[in-house]
Enzyme design. Structure first.
Site: not given
Length: 215
Positions: A49, A93, A113, A132, A160
């Site tokens: 997955e 980020a 931010e 990964p 958000e």
């Protein structure tokens, strides 16, 4: 994914099936495949997955004149899930949207931010995979020259659900915070160690206002 998954790979890959396993805030695909082995031949068929997610941009806001790092703190449900402190110290980020360059995203997220403007071009550091083993997301890590004396307050976009505290620390204190486990996330780990190696060079090149090239 490429139509031919073996293209550009050191060993052959046979993609038997790919199906959408979940579609929500995250997108999960299930792959059935086999791949070439180091010792020759092909592996057995396996199921994997993968969380498909847009690349992110992370910015290290650094003030070379004050030798200070600007940090943010915000709520993270994943840390709550593990029973850790749910308010996490991080760097600025954000995710890359269609048609955006990583540099443009870095500047936008720095403004949204932290309320800061970069004093010069963003310097690319590295682009590693975040996790990964199961996620496609990479993060493009940059360093931006800023005026840390202007850092502070609460920032973020209400729609958000962002509630972001902004603060600055001398580099030595930021390093000590990370070292004692006070900022347990991958971008901070890489960014703080990179700054430890390169901040004297940044001070030489960025410390003089005349040494900062214009954006």
């Amino acid at each position: 994914m490429r139509k031919n998954p073996s293209e550009g790979q050191p060993f052959p890959i046979e993609l038997i099936e790919q199906r959408a396993a979940f579609r929500g805030h995250l997108k999960v695909d299930e792959l059935r495949l086999r791949h070439g082995l180091f010792g020759g031949g092909m592996s057995d068929v396996m199921t994997r997955e993968v969380i498909w997610r847009r690349d992110a941009v992370v910015v290290i806001p650094y003030d070379p004149k004050r030798d200070e790092v600007v940090l943010i703190e915000q709520f993270r449900a994943s840390a709550l899930f593990n029973g850790d402190r749910a308010w996490m110290v991080e760097f600025v980020a954000g995710l890359i949207e269609d048609g955006e360059t990583p540099e443009a995203v870095g500047i936008r997220e720095l403004q949204e931010e932290s309320g800061l403007e970069p004093l010069g071009p963003l310097l690319h550091v590295t682009t590693p995979y975040a996790t990964p083993g199961f996620a496609s997301e990479r993060f493009h890590l940059y360093c931006a020259p800023v005026d840390a004396s202007k850092a502070g307050g609460i920032h973020g976009l209400v729609h958000e659900h962002e509630d972001i505290r902004v603060f600055s620390l001398p580099f030595a204190e930021a390093y000590a915070l990370w070292q004692r486990g006070g900022a347990p996330n991958t971008p901070i780990c890489i960014g703080i160690l990179w700054l430890a190696l390169h901040r004297e060079k940044l001070q030489r090149e960025w410390g003089d206002p005349g040494g900062l090239p214009h954006r």
